[in-house]
Structures are given as C-alpha cells and as structure tokens.
Design a protein around this motif. Structure first.
Motif, PDB file in Angstrom:
ATOM      1  N   LEU A  87       0.823  -1.213   0.000  1.00 20.64           N
ATOM      2  CA  LEU A  87       0.000   0.000   0.000  1.00 20.64           C
ATOM      3  C   LEU A  87       0.859   1.266   0.000  1.00 20.64           C
ATOM      4  CD1 LEU A  87      -2.926  -1.007   2.384  1.00 20.64           C
ATOM      5  CD2 LEU A  87      -2.934  -0.872  -0.114  1.00 20.64           C
ATOM      6  N   ARG A 132      -7.388   4.057  -6.197  1.00 22.53           N
ATOM      7  CA  ARG A 132      -7.271   3.291  -4.949  1.00 22.53           C
ATOM      8  C   ARG A 132      -8.376   2.256  -4.831  1.00 22.53           C
ATOM      9  NH1 ARG A 132      -6.629   8.591  -1.157  1.00 22.53           N
ATOM     10  NH2 ARG A 132      -4.357   8.859  -1.212  1.00 22.53           N
ATOM     11  N   TYR A 176      -7.559   1.008   3.951  1.00 23.51           N
ATOM     12  CA  TYR A 176      -6.842   1.939   3.084  1.00 23.51           C
ATOM     13  C   TYR A 176      -7.803   2.862   2.343  1.00 23.51           C
ATOM     14  CZ  TYR A 176      -3.893   3.482  -0.827  1.00 23.51           C
ATOM     15  OH  TYR A 176      -3.220   4.229  -1.752  1.00 23.51           O
TER      16      TYR A 176
END
Length: 331
Positions: free
Chosen positions: A202, A221, A280
């Motif tokens: 990430l 993302r 995330y």
C-alpha cells in the motif's frame, strides 16, 4: 468446483467424557449434497480474514500431515487410509491438549483444471430448531460454519512443485487451545507476514497515486483494493500483471513496471491482508449509539481530525443527513 474424494469422521465424548473418534470406512459418493457441503465449507473458509499462510515445518516433513500426504500423492495409501490416520492423529492431539469437541472431521480433495487442493475441516455441531411434519417444533443438530469451525488447506500442486512457501493455509477457531491443536496437526510453519506485505504494497500504491491527477486518485485506490479483495476471497495471490490489467484510466505498463521495480524480490505474487486493504480506502468505527465511515481520501479535505481534542470535523454533510438535522432543528 470438482470434488474427487470426500469423507467424514465423527468426534464425540465417550462415556467418561474423554474425546473419542468414530471412523467412516468408505468415501462418500460425490453427489449434489456432497458438492453443496464442500461449497458451503469452502465459502465459510474463504470468508475468514484470519487465514494464515505458510508451509510444513522441517520437523514435520517425514510425519504428520506432510508425511501422510506424501504417501497419498505417491499412491502408497488411499484416501480413506489418509483420512483415518489424520483422524487418529487429531484424537491424540486432543487428548494431549485436553481439548473438547463434538462434531466432525471432514476432508475433501478439489480439482480445478491443473490445480489440486486438500481441504480439512473440523466442524462442531450446534442445536437448531425445525418444525416437523406434525407441525411441532423439535431440536435438530446442524453443522456450525461460524467462529468455532477450523480449516486447513494444502495446495497440492504448489506443494509438489516446490515453487513457493505459501502452499499451506489454516484458519483456527477462537476457542482456547484450538489454534495450537490445528498447528500441531498440520505441522504448520508460518512464512508469510500478510500484514507487513500489505503495508509495503500500500505504500507503493500510495506513492504511485501521487503521480496521478487528483480527480483520479480515489478511483485508482478503489480499483486496486477491489481487485485485491476479490483475489483474497478466492484464496488467490495478487499478481502484478493481473492487477495492472484490471485497472482503468491508468498507464498499465508504467504501473506494472513501477511495482516490479519497487516491490521486494519475489513480490510478483502477493498474499495480502483484507482488513488492511479495506482500511486503506475507508475509515470506519462504531459504538452503541454512533457509527461513522468515510472514504480515506476525504481526510484533510472535507473531513479533518484534531488528535489533541479527539475531534472530527465535517464540512459539507450528505444531503439526506443535512435534511434530517434541519428537520430536527425546526421541530
């Protein structure tokens, strides 16, 4: 999914309360019911976030699960013998650890194209209710695919090819001592730190995203996370080539080259942590009377957090929430 072998053995306390094993002597015929059971078990296993990946320990190569599988794969023993030996080993481990269990040991082998895998499940029983033909409520024993279930998977194709360290995976129950029971039965040695691999991955994704136009970052993302989560749900690694091809609006060649250059050696096939991936792209938390979730890219834009005062500030509320608040104020 094609099941080539399947068998069940029963685990239950004897008259003294000590664990006992009732072995089935023949394989189950693979019919629709067996296929459905195998699919339900596999689905429950794949839904688990706590799957651990590794290999057989050096000490267990000649005995335990590794040794028994080696004999089965070279046709020295049949599937019934393999399963009964593992059942007896499980019973011995339970007696040594003082574990209690009422349920079933279920094993099956799945063949998908060139890939072959052994699944082993330890499934407890639970009491449910049903209405019988006389319209009466009566108890019935069912299999519990929830938190008490334990599972092992051996990727036989990967194991025999000696092409990787992550051919063995397991998902223990949360009950005390059960993780140790499963580890001992498998001879499990962890070799993959999914959390660390995900953090590193990430970080690379975030660095690459900074090269994109701001309006593309959120979508980029989300696409990365959706692909990686889908791979995890199928118990499949994330491969750079496959991930690159799955992205829209990104120079896939540049992205693929970037990851190849910046991930550690051997990072072309990644096993990632699903929980970290979701965090995330979305922050979320709930208490009894409060639930909050928002996309991570909104932080420091519409949403600001002050750590000193532990305060979250939101600018520009969703229309529905704003309407509810205004209606409450007017009342």
């Amino acid at each position: 999914m094609t099941i080539t072998h399947c068998i069940t053995h029963q685990i239950h306390p004897d008259e003294s309360g000590a664990p006992a094993l009732h072995l089935r002597e023949t394989e189950l015929p693979v019919d629709d019911q067996v296929e459905t059971l195998a699919a339900d078990l596999k689905r429950a296993y794949l839904s688990r976030i706590n799957r651990e990946y590794g290999r057989f320990s050096e000490a267990s190569q000649e005995n335990g699960l590794a040794g028994e599988l080696a004999q089965f794969c070279t046709e020295q023993v049949d599937f019934v013998t393999l399963s009964s030996r593992l059942g007896k080993q499980l019973l011995q481990r339970m007696q040594e650890l003082g574990s209690e269990l009422r349920g079933h040991l279920i094993l099956f082998i799945e063949q998908q194209h060139e890939q072959q895998a052994l699944y082993l499940f330890i499934v407890s029983q639970r009491i449910a209710s049903r209405i019988n033909e006389r319209q009466e409520v009566e108890p019935v024993l069912t299999l519990d695919f929830g938190a008490s279930m334990m599972a092992l998977k051996v990727d036989l194709t990967l194991w025999r090819s000696e092409a990787g360290d992550a051919y063995l995976s397991m998902s223990p129950s949360r009950a005390r001592g059960m993780a140790e029971l499963l580890q001992q039965l498998a001879g499990f040695s962890a070799s993959v730190d999914k959390a660390a691999a995900t953090r590193d991955f990430l970080e690379r994704i975030e660095t690459f995203s900074q090269k994109l136009p701001e309006e593309q970052v959120g979508d980029f993302r989300n696409q990365v996370v959706e692909y990686c989560v889908e791979q995890d749900l199928q118990d499949a690694p994330v491969e750079i080539g496959g991930l690159s091809q799955a992205l829209d609006g990104v120079d896939t060649s540049a992205f693929s080259s970037y990851l190849a250059d910046h991930l550690p050696e051997g990072g072309g096939r990644l096993l990632l942590d699903r929980k970290s991936l979701r965090r995330y792209v979305k922050f979320a938390g709930r208490e009894r009377d409060l639930a909050i979730s928002f996309s991570s890219y909104q932080l420091n834009k519409r949403i600001h957090y002050q750590a000193e005062s532990d305060t979250l500030s939101i600018t520009g509320l969703p229309k529905m929430l704003r309407s509810q608040l205004l209606g409450h104020v007017e009342e």
